[in-house]
Scaffold this motif. Structure first.
Motif, short mmCIF file in Angstrom:
data_model
loop_
_atom_site.label_atom_id
_atom_site.label_comp_id
_atom_site.label_asym_id
_atom_site.label_seq_id
_atom_site.Cartn_x
_atom_site.Cartn_y
_atom_site.Cartn_z
N VAL A 45 0.83 -1.21 0.00
CA VAL A 45 0.00 0.00 0.00
C VAL A 45 0.87 1.26 0.00
N SER A 46 1.90 1.27 0.83
CA SER A 46 2.72 2.47 1.02
C SER A 46 3.46 2.87 -0.25
N VAL A 47 4.09 1.90 -0.90
CA VAL A 47 4.90 2.23 -2.08
C VAL A 47 4.06 2.81 -3.21
N PRO A 48 2.95 2.19 -3.62
CA PRO A 48 2.15 2.80 -4.70
C PRO A 48 1.64 4.20 -4.34
N ILE A 49 1.19 4.37 -3.09
CA ILE A 49 0.69 5.70 -2.69
C ILE A 49 1.80 6.74 -2.78
N GLN A 50 2.98 6.40 -2.27
CA GLN A 50 4.07 7.38 -2.29
C GLN A 50 4.55 7.66 -3.71
N VAL A 51 4.68 6.62 -4.52
CA VAL A 51 5.13 6.82 -5.90
C VAL A 51 4.16 7.71 -6.66
N TYR A 52 2.87 7.48 -6.49
CA TYR A 52 1.88 8.30 -7.20
C TYR A 52 1.89 9.74 -6.69
N ASP A 53 2.01 9.91 -5.37
CA ASP A 53 2.06 11.27 -4.81
C ASP A 53 3.26 12.05 -5.34
N LEU A 54 4.37 11.35 -5.56
CA LEU A 54 5.59 12.03 -6.01
C LEU A 54 5.62 12.25 -7.52
N SER A 55 4.96 11.38 -8.28
CA SER A 55 5.11 11.43 -9.74
C SER A 55 3.83 11.75 -10.50
N PHE A 59 1.67 5.01 -14.64
CA PHE A 59 2.63 4.12 -15.29
C PHE A 59 3.74 3.72 -14.33
N LEU A 60 4.26 4.70 -13.59
CA LEU A 60 5.33 4.39 -12.63
C LEU A 60 4.82 3.48 -11.50
N VAL A 61 3.58 3.69 -11.08
CA VAL A 61 2.99 2.82 -10.05
C VAL A 61 2.95 1.38 -10.55
N GLY A 62 2.48 1.21 -11.80
CA GLY A 62 2.43 -0.13 -12.39
C GLY A 62 3.81 -0.72 -12.59
N ILE A 120 13.01 4.53 -4.28
CA ILE A 120 11.88 3.70 -3.88
C ILE A 120 11.82 2.43 -4.72
N ILE A 121 11.99 2.58 -6.03
CA ILE A 121 11.93 1.42 -6.93
C ILE A 121 13.04 0.42 -6.60
N ILE A 122 14.27 0.94 -6.45
CA ILE A 122 15.41 0.06 -6.18
C ILE A 122 15.23 -0.67 -4.85
N LEU A 123 14.84 0.08 -3.82
CA LEU A 123 14.68 -0.53 -2.49
C LEU A 123 13.52 -1.53 -2.46
N ALA A 124 12.43 -1.22 -3.18
CA ALA A 124 11.29 -2.15 -3.23
C ALA A 124 11.68 -3.44 -3.92
N VAL A 125 12.49 -3.33 -4.97
CA VAL A 125 12.95 -4.53 -5.69
C VAL A 125 13.86 -5.38 -4.80
N ILE A 126 14.80 -4.73 -4.12
CA ILE A 126 15.70 -5.47 -3.21
C ILE A 126 14.90 -6.13 -2.09
#
Length: 429
Positions: A45-55, A59-62, A120-126
């Motif tokens: 939940v946190s990552v999609p919300i933050q990514v969308y708020d920032l960008s 597309f980036l959320v997906g 966020i993307i790099i850390l979420a992947v790791i």
């Protein structure tokens, strides 16, 4: 006084709690896994919300969701290989530590004046990769801690915690973000991960088994594991476990109803969002009911028949949903569908744990776990493709009907699974 037979062998109706009652090490794993599931759910939940708020970019959320999913599946498969080569306790603690560091990294990034979407993307992947390595190692450990006659109970406990975690963790994450900020989610999951590491550090050393137990009853209907045999070679050779994995593929393809429900509600129920929520929740209710009443599954003499029947019946129930025109009919069908899905899920888990050679448990379990993780995405993609050619209600029925036929073919072809009877003695792997 002689111990009651039902207590000694587990409940014949309700969830078998002996694994939690009898094994302190399984309790450690259960508590740590439950905390981890909540953390993973909060992250989704946190990552999609933050990514969308920032960008402001869907597309980036997906993209984040897609690459994290790929990393998770890759981590599962890699974790299975590593769990069959290195001390599993060491691997679990290392991977949990790495996952905790990524949570902390997300927390630090979130409190910066200008948080980085790339970070966020790099850390979420790791996090997805190392978190799933930990899951694969934990799956490989459990058969060495719990007797084989309690594996149905373990499978039901796992299924129940996954379903409850999927419901509770997004709600918890949303409440925390609304009350404070997204960074609080990351710091809470970081603290939770530290707690899981402390709990799991109490596990004993868990070296990789080098051979199968010599118990004749447990190994009577399969050959001993050839030296250096790979998981895929074993699955091709062993028609029982290979058949279970094949059934898992069919179940994975058939898990895409979620992609058709919004269109179905729009077509039949005028797009009522409340109905959408009720239909989504109905399957989870069925899963919880099946988990709580799973005791009977431990006493089956032909678990493969029940597994294949539950798969086929699930597709019939799913297909019938497409023919309904009232919520009062659709909801009980979906509850029953959720129960049938959980029954075959628990039985697949049980059959894999008690019939896979100990030196291969990491790799075979990782394949099973990858099926569970990838199932929703692959099934949703295929179901959505069917739905693009016809009305959603028709697609639900046609999609389910095709899978029902495939399930029947599988039942006819997989004779070893159909005739399998579990060993009478209980062993640790």
């Amino acid at each position: 006084m002689t111990e009651d037979k039902t207590t000694a062998t587990g409940s014949r109706v309700f969830l078998d709690l002996r694994p939690l009652r009898d094994s302190v090490n399984f309790r450690r794993i259960f508590i740590a896994r439950t905390i981890s599931l909540l953390g993973i759910g909060m992250l989704t939940v946190s990552v999609p919300i933050q990514v969308y708020d920032l960008s402001d970019s869907t597309f980036l959320v997906g993209l984040v969701a897609a690459v994290e999913g790929i990393a998770t599946i890759g981590g599962m498969l890699a974790g299975g290989i590593l769990a069959d080569r290195y001390d599993r306790r060491t691997l679990i603690l290392f991977s949990r530590t790495m996952a905790g560091l990524t949570f902390a990294g997300l927390g630090v990034n979130a409190i910066l004046d200008s948080p980085s979407v790339t970070a966020i993307i790099i850390l979420a992947v790791i996090n997805g990769a190392f978190g799933s390595i930990s899951v694969a190692a934990l799956l490989a450990v459990i058969p060495s801690l719990i007797p084989s006659d309690q594996m149905v109970g373990v499978g039901a406990i796992n299924a129940l915690t996954v379903r409850l975690g999927a419901v509770l963790s997004p709600i918890l994450a949303g409440l925390i973000i609304a009350a404070w900020s997204v960074s609080w989610n990351y710091w809470i999951t970081t603290i939770g991960t530290v707690i899981t590491i402390l709990i799991l550090s109490g596990l004993p050393s868990l070296p990789v088994p080098v051979h199968e137990p010599s118990d004749k009853d447990a190994a009577a209907d399969r050959d001993s594991t050839p030296i250096n045999e790979t998981a895929l070679q074993f699955l091709r050779r062993d028609r029982l476990v290979g058949g279970v994995i094949a059934i898992g593929v069919i179940a994975m393809i058939g898990s895409g109803l979620v992609a058709l429900i919004p269109g179905f509600v729009d077509e039949v129920f005028d797009g009522d969002s409340r109905t959408t929520g009720i239909l989504f929740a109905a399957g989870a209710v069925g899963a919880v009911i099946a988990s709580f009443t799973s005791g009977w599954m431990a006493h089956l003499r032909r678990p493969g028949v029940v597994l294949m029947s539950a798969l086929a019946i699930g597709f019939v129930l799913q297909g019938a949903v497409g023919l309904t025109t009232t919520v009062l009919l659709a909801v009980p069908l979906l509850i029953a569908f959720g129960a049938a899905t959980t029954i075959q899920e628990v039985l697949r888990y049980n059959l894999i744990q008690i019939n896979t050679p100990a030196p291969l448990l990491g790799r075979v379990n990782s394949l099973w776990a990858a099926q569970e993780v990838a199932g929703l995405s692959i099934g949703a993609l295929l179901a959505g493709a069917v739905g693009s050619f016809m009305a959603a209600s028709t697609a639900v029925t046609v999609y389910s009907g095709i899978l029902f036929v495939i399930a029947l073919i599988g039942a006819a072809v997989l004779g070893r699974l159909r005739t399998y009877s579990p060993p009478k003695s209980s062993v640790l792997r």
